[in-house]
Write a protein that holds these residues in place. Structure first.
Motif, PDB file in Angstrom:
ATOM      1  N   ALA A   1       0.831  -1.204   0.000  1.00  0.00           N
ATOM      2  CA  ALA A   1       0.000   0.000   0.000  1.00  0.00           C
ATOM      3  C   ALA A   1       0.870   1.260   0.000  1.00  0.00           C
ATOM      4  O   ALA A   1       0.582   2.230  -0.694  1.00  0.00           O
ATOM      5  N   ARG A   2       1.957   1.205   0.759  1.00  0.00           N
ATOM      6  CA  ARG A   2       2.872   2.369   0.781  1.00  0.00           C
ATOM      7  C   ARG A   2       3.510   2.595  -0.584  1.00  0.00           C
ATOM      8  O   ARG A   2       3.660   3.722  -1.038  1.00  0.00           O
ATOM      9  N   ALA A   3       3.881   1.514  -1.248  1.00  0.00           N
ATOM     10  CA  ALA A   3       4.585   1.633  -2.531  1.00  0.00           C
ATOM     11  C   ALA A   3       3.642   1.992  -3.677  1.00  0.00           C
ATOM     12  O   ALA A   3       4.073   2.459  -4.726  1.00  0.00           O
ATOM     13  N   GLN A   4       2.348   1.781  -3.463  1.00  0.00           N
ATOM     14  CA  GLN A   4       1.401   1.885  -4.587  1.00  0.00           C
ATOM     15  C   GLN A   4       1.252   3.309  -5.126  1.00  0.00           C
ATOM     16  O   GLN A   4       1.101   3.507  -6.332  1.00  0.00           O
ATOM     17  N   ILE A   5       1.350   4.276  -4.240  1.00  0.00           N
ATOM     18  CA  ILE A   5       1.089   5.657  -4.675  1.00  0.00           C
ATOM     19  C   ILE A   5       2.136   6.101  -5.706  1.00  0.00           C
ATOM     20  O   ILE A   5       1.793   6.571  -6.792  1.00  0.00           O
ATOM     21  N   ALA A   6       3.404   5.883  -5.386  1.00  0.00           N
ATOM     22  CA  ALA A   6       4.461   6.294  -6.323  1.00  0.00           C
ATOM     23  C   ALA A   6       4.442   5.427  -7.583  1.00  0.00           C
ATOM     24  O   ALA A   6       4.704   5.903  -8.692  1.00  0.00           O
ATOM     25  N   TRP A   7       4.129   4.151  -7.413  1.00  0.00           N
ATOM     26  CA  TRP A   7       4.099   3.228  -8.558  1.00  0.00           C
ATOM     27  C   TRP A   7       3.008   3.649  -9.553  1.00  0.00           C
ATOM     28  O   TRP A   7       3.226   3.703 -10.760  1.00  0.00           O
ATOM     29  N   ALA A   8       1.848   4.004  -9.019  1.00  0.00           N
ATOM     30  CA  ALA A   8       0.739   4.404  -9.895  1.00  0.00           C
ATOM     31  C   ALA A   8       1.012   5.760 -10.535  1.00  0.00           C
ATOM     32  O   ALA A   8       0.515   6.050 -11.632  1.00  0.00           O
ATOM     33  N   ALA A   9       1.815   6.594  -9.855  1.00  0.00           N
ATOM     34  CA  ALA A   9       2.089   7.946 -10.374  1.00  0.00           C
ATOM     35  C   ALA A   9       3.130   7.929 -11.493  1.00  0.00           C
ATOM     36  O   ALA A   9       3.305   8.904 -12.209  1.00  0.00           O
ATOM     37  N   MET A  10       3.810   6.812 -11.646  1.00  0.00           N
ATOM     38  CA  MET A  10       4.839   6.686 -12.682  1.00  0.00           C
ATOM     39  C   MET A  10       4.152   6.624 -14.051  1.00  0.00           C
ATOM     40  O   MET A  10       3.097   6.009 -14.178  1.00  0.00           O
ATOM     41  N   PRO A  11       4.716   7.244 -15.088  1.00  0.00           N
ATOM     42  CA  PRO A  11       4.108   7.079 -16.414  1.00  0.00           C
ATOM     43  C   PRO A  11       3.986   5.591 -16.761  1.00  0.00           C
ATOM     44  O   PRO A  11       4.901   4.806 -16.475  1.00  0.00           O
ATOM     45  N   ALA A  12       2.860   5.231 -17.373  1.00  0.00           N
ATOM     46  CA  ALA A  12       2.596   3.808 -17.619  1.00  0.00           C
ATOM     47  C   ALA A  12       3.731   3.134 -18.393  1.00  0.00           C
ATOM     48  O   ALA A  12       4.137   2.015 -18.072  1.00  0.00           O
ATOM     49  N   ARG A  13       4.264   3.836 -19.398  1.00  0.00           N
ATOM     50  CA  ARG A  13       5.307   3.189 -20.195  1.00  0.00           C
ATOM     51  C   ARG A  13       6.576   2.961 -19.387  1.00  0.00           C
ATOM     52  O   ARG A  13       7.358   2.063 -19.692  1.00  0.00           O
ATOM     53  N   LYS A  14       6.795   3.770 -18.367  1.00  0.00           N
ATOM     54  CA  LYS A  14       7.967   3.550 -17.520  1.00  0.00           C
ATOM     55  C   LYS A  14       7.779   2.267 -16.687  1.00  0.00           C
ATOM     56  O   LYS A  14       8.703   1.467 -16.525  1.00  0.00           O
ATOM     57  N   ARG A  15       6.551   2.079 -16.201  1.00  0.00           N
ATOM     58  CA  ARG A  15       6.270   0.808 -15.496  1.00  0.00           C
ATOM     59  C   ARG A  15       6.459  -0.369 -16.450  1.00  0.00           C
ATOM     60  O   ARG A  15       7.049  -1.388 -16.095  1.00  0.00           O
ATOM     61  N   GLY A  16       5.926  -0.190 -17.655  1.00  0.00           N
ATOM     62  CA  GLY A  16       6.062  -1.252 -18.659  1.00  0.00           C
ATOM     63  C   GLY A  16       7.524  -1.558 -18.956  1.00  0.00           C
ATOM     64  O   GLY A  16       7.921  -2.722 -19.068  1.00  0.00           O
ATOM     65  N   ALA A  17       8.329  -0.490 -19.044  1.00  0.00           N
ATOM     66  CA  ALA A  17       9.757  -0.688 -19.344  1.00  0.00           C
ATOM     67  C   ALA A  17      10.429  -1.461 -18.206  1.00  0.00           C
ATOM     68  O   ALA A  17      11.271  -2.332 -18.448  1.00  0.00           O
TER      69      ALA A  17
ATOM     70  N   GLY B   1       5.079  -4.589 -22.802  1.00  0.00           N
ATOM     71  CA  GLY B   1       4.834  -3.846 -24.036  1.00  0.00           C
ATOM     72  C   GLY B   1       3.421  -3.298 -24.167  1.00  0.00           C
ATOM     73  O   GLY B   1       3.121  -2.586 -25.123  1.00  0.00           O
ATOM     74  N   LEU B   2       2.552  -3.636 -23.230  1.00  0.00           N
ATOM     75  CA  LEU B   2       1.148  -3.211 -23.346  1.00  0.00           C
ATOM     76  C   LEU B   2       0.810  -1.980 -22.522  1.00  0.00           C
ATOM     77  O   LEU B   2      -0.344  -1.549 -22.488  1.00  0.00           O
ATOM     78  N   ALA B   3       1.822  -1.397 -21.870  1.00  0.00           N
ATOM     79  CA  ALA B   3       1.537  -0.301 -20.932  1.00  0.00           C
ATOM     80  C   ALA B   3       0.797   0.855 -21.598  1.00  0.00           C
ATOM     81  O   ALA B   3      -0.089   1.464 -20.995  1.00  0.00           O
ATOM     82  N   SER B   4       1.135   1.153 -22.837  1.00  0.00           N
ATOM     83  CA  SER B   4       0.508   2.308 -23.489  1.00  0.00           C
ATOM     84  C   SER B   4      -0.929   2.017 -23.916  1.00  0.00           C
ATOM     85  O   SER B   4      -1.624   2.893 -24.427  1.00  0.00           O
ATOM     86  N   GLU B   5      -1.381   0.810 -23.713  1.00  0.00           N
ATOM     87  CA  GLU B   5      -2.780   0.471 -24.034  1.00  0.00           C
ATOM     88  C   GLU B   5      -3.739   0.754 -22.869  1.00  0.00           C
ATOM     89  O   GLU B   5      -4.938   0.468 -22.970  1.00  0.00           O
ATOM     90  N   LEU B   6      -3.212   1.297 -21.779  1.00  0.00           N
ATOM     91  CA  LEU B   6      -4.087   1.616 -20.633  1.00  0.00           C
ATOM     92  C   LEU B   6      -4.801   2.936 -20.922  1.00  0.00           C
ATOM     93  O   LEU B   6      -4.610   3.937 -20.236  1.00  0.00           O
ATOM     94  N   LYS B   7      -5.608   2.907 -21.959  1.00  0.00           N
ATOM     95  CA  LYS B   7      -6.206   4.135 -22.470  1.00  0.00           C
ATOM     96  C   LYS B   7      -7.674   4.231 -22.072  1.00  0.00           C
ATOM     97  O   LYS B   7      -8.330   3.236 -21.828  1.00  0.00           O
ATOM     98  N   GLY B   8      -8.179   5.466 -22.080  1.00  0.00           N
ATOM     99  CA  GLY B   8      -9.604   5.682 -21.895  1.00  0.00           C
ATOM    100  C   GLY B   8     -10.242   6.101 -23.205  1.00  0.00           C
ATOM    101  O   GLY B   8      -9.642   5.972 -24.265  1.00  0.00           O
ATOM    102  N   GLU B   9     -11.471   6.615 -23.096  1.00  0.00           N
ATOM    103  CA  GLU B   9     -12.211   7.024 -24.286  1.00  0.00           C
ATOM    104  C   GLU B   9     -12.695   8.450 -24.104  1.00  0.00           C
ATOM    105  O   GLU B   9     -12.808   8.939 -22.987  1.00  0.00           O
TER     106      GLU B   9
END
Ligand code: NAI
Ligand code: MG
Length: 499
Positions: free
Chosen positions: A68-84, A132-140
């Motif tokens: 839970a402590r780590a989640q805030i910074a992890w979610a704030a990271m650009p998605a492609r950086k997490r993917g990388a 490789g799918l991080a950039s697919e976390l898209k909305g509409e």
């Protein structure tokens, strides 16, 4: 991040001794809060190979708090950086395939060449796929009102609890943690008590790349360690693979909390062999589909083989010959095709099914292959594969998941009869049909009640293909983009009123 690179160790005994006795929480290998451990046994020899940390509520609380402590910074990271980062994990894991294969062979008894090494490779593949799918976390954007901007966005759920079984522990874990992490969640895994080591090693390797607390793993038993994970107030989603019985318990607990669950449960997957099928191909498909190399311990095992009367006898003869030619032996030996069952409990269950099958009037039990003769394997949990013929689709062996090297070959006379038998099951995970006739194949793919239907092949779950069951085989889908979007994110609707 761990500054000291982990060196692959292909001696599984040494590696088991080195990492055993620990959870991995907030980036550190730690002992259980209680100090307690339990034994990890090599099912091929009956010998203890290491200890595992005996997790309970305190360890789960520690791990969930770290996540839970780590989640805030992890979610704030650009998605492609997490993917990388997840892709980096895949590359790093690829260097550890041999050691992971050996370690999982040691603790599960699955043969190294045919099963364990293959599983280790799939883990890296699954991580690479999701990285490789991080950039697919898209909305509409939604045409709600021309005066307003209305959009949806995908957001992570928070902390995801992952509960896994022992039959393909690393692969099943990877298919859950990879999409959860890429989507911005952090994770606490509860490993299976029979196979806690290889998955711990995978998490240790991934923690070389991931920020501390993003991926945690705790070992222990179901009621004492799995249940507190599901019940923990900071866990917002649970994904589970295992038995229907435990799946119900997990779903009930999640229902109390009103959190989403994904359940991958059992199967009794039918394989229909039509009179015009290529028999050689179908026999190979039965061997692969039944996972004889894994002693049948697979949720998609082709454990009901429905064969047209005209080819029934030829099919059975050829199938028996193919399984006879397989070598049962030491899981770590490269010559071995088939290793052991996982535990004495599972062995007793499988032997009970075989006995009850033998007692059925008209049943014939064809025992295949041969038990290994080596002295050091005397206590090993080996069982000879059994092909039953003469059984009815309504009998216990054809209805219940055996999770052992036991298949029922059932005769049919008409196509409609075969489809009816195939669908007459509480499960609906996978199904295959073997025919040269396109019209029959197409019709069957429409009528078969299963989440995964194949014609003239029987391959396993692949990254990119949605995988999961209907009926009692589970809820939700795994392994695909859809799995990440639908099962590891919330969709938020946002309206900007510019008036
Ligand atoms: P299980 O479903 O009891 O165990 C799977 C996981 O759930 C393990 O990590 C276990 O510790 C955990 N668990 C058990 N009770 C729990 C609880 N009350 N709360 C939270 N977590 C809990 O399966 P088990 O006992 O290993 O095998 C029994 C049968 O289940 C097998 O014979 C087979 O038929 C089926 N099975 C199906 C699998 C599949 O791939 N779908 C995998 C493993 C088993
Ligand atoms: Mg159980």
């Amino acid at each position: 991040m761990n500054p000291q690179p982990l060196v692959p160790d292909t001696d599984p005994h040494r590696l088991a001794a080195a990492i055993g006795g620990h959870h991995l929480i907030a980036g550190q290998l730690v002992r259980a809060a209680s100090g307690k451990t339990f034994a990890v046994v090599n099912p091929a020899t009956g010998r203890e190979v290491a200890n595992a940390a005996l997790g309970d509520n305190d360890d789960i609380h520690r791990a969930v708090s770290a996540a839970a402590r780590a989640q805030i910074a992890w979610a704030a990271m650009p998605a492609r950086k997490r993917g990388a980062l997840v892709s980096d994990c895949a590359r790093l894991l690829a260097e550890h395939v041999e050691e992971l294969g050996r370690l999982v062979a040691l603790e599960t008894g699955k043969a190294l060449r045919t099963e364990s090494r293959v599983e280790a490779g799939v883990v890296a593949d699954a991580l690479q796929f999701y990285g490789g799918l991080a950039s697919e976390l898209k909305g509409e954007s939604v045409p709600f009102n021309p005066e307003m901007l209305t959009v949806t966005q995908r957001e992570p759920i928070g902390v995801v609890g992952v509960i896994i079984p022992w039959n393909a522990p690393m692969m099943l874990m990877a298919l859950k943690i990879a999409p959860a992490l890429v989507a911005g969640n952090t994770v606490v895994v509860k490993s299976a008590e029979e196979a806690p080591l290889a998955v711990l090693r995978v998490c240790q390797i991934l923690n070389q790349k991931l920020p501390a607390g993003v991926l945690n793993i705790v070992s222990g038993f179901g009621p004492e360690c799995g249940a507190p994970l599901v019940a923990h107030p900071q866990v917002g989603k649970v994904t589970f693979t295992g038995s229907v019985e435990t799946g119900r318990i997990v779903a009930r607990m999640a229902g109390e909390k009103l959190i989403p669950v994904t359940l991958e449960l059992g199967g009794k997957s039918p394989m229909i062999v039509m009179g015009d099928a290529d028999i050689d191909k179908a026999v190979n498909g039965a061997v692969a589909g039944m996972r004889f190399t894994r002693q049948g311990q697979s949720c998609t095992a082709a454990s009901r083989i429905l064969v047209h009367d005209a080819v029934h006898d030829a099919f059975v003869t050829a199938l028996k010959a193919r399984v006879d030619a397989m070598t049962m032996g030491d899981p770590l030996d490269e010559a071995t095709d088939i290793g052991t069952l996982i535990s004495r409990t599972q062995l007793a269950k499988v032997l009970d099914y075989i006995e009850s099958g033998r007692a059925m009037p008209g049943a014939k039990a064809l025992e295949c292959s041969a038990l290994p003769a080596q002295d050091h394997l005397r206590q090993g949990l080996f069982v000879r594969p059994v092909i039953f013929t003469g059984l009815d689709n309504g009998c216990r062996l054809a209805r219940e998941e055996i999770f052992g090297p036991v298949t029922c070959v059932i005769r049919f006379r008409s196509y409609d009869e075969a489809i009816a038998m195939a669908n007459d099951s509480a499960y609906g995970l996978a199904a295959t049909i073997w025919t040269r006739d396109l019209k029959t194949a197409l019709d069957a793919t429409r009528r078969l009640q299963a989440g995964f239907v194949q014609v003239n092949q029987n391959i396993v779950v692949q990254p990119g293909l949605s995988y999961g069951g209907i009926k009692q085989s589970g809820l939700g889908r795994e392994a695909s983009l859809e799995a990440m979007l639908e099962h590891f994110t919330h969709k938020k609707t946002v309206i900007f009123n510019m008036n």
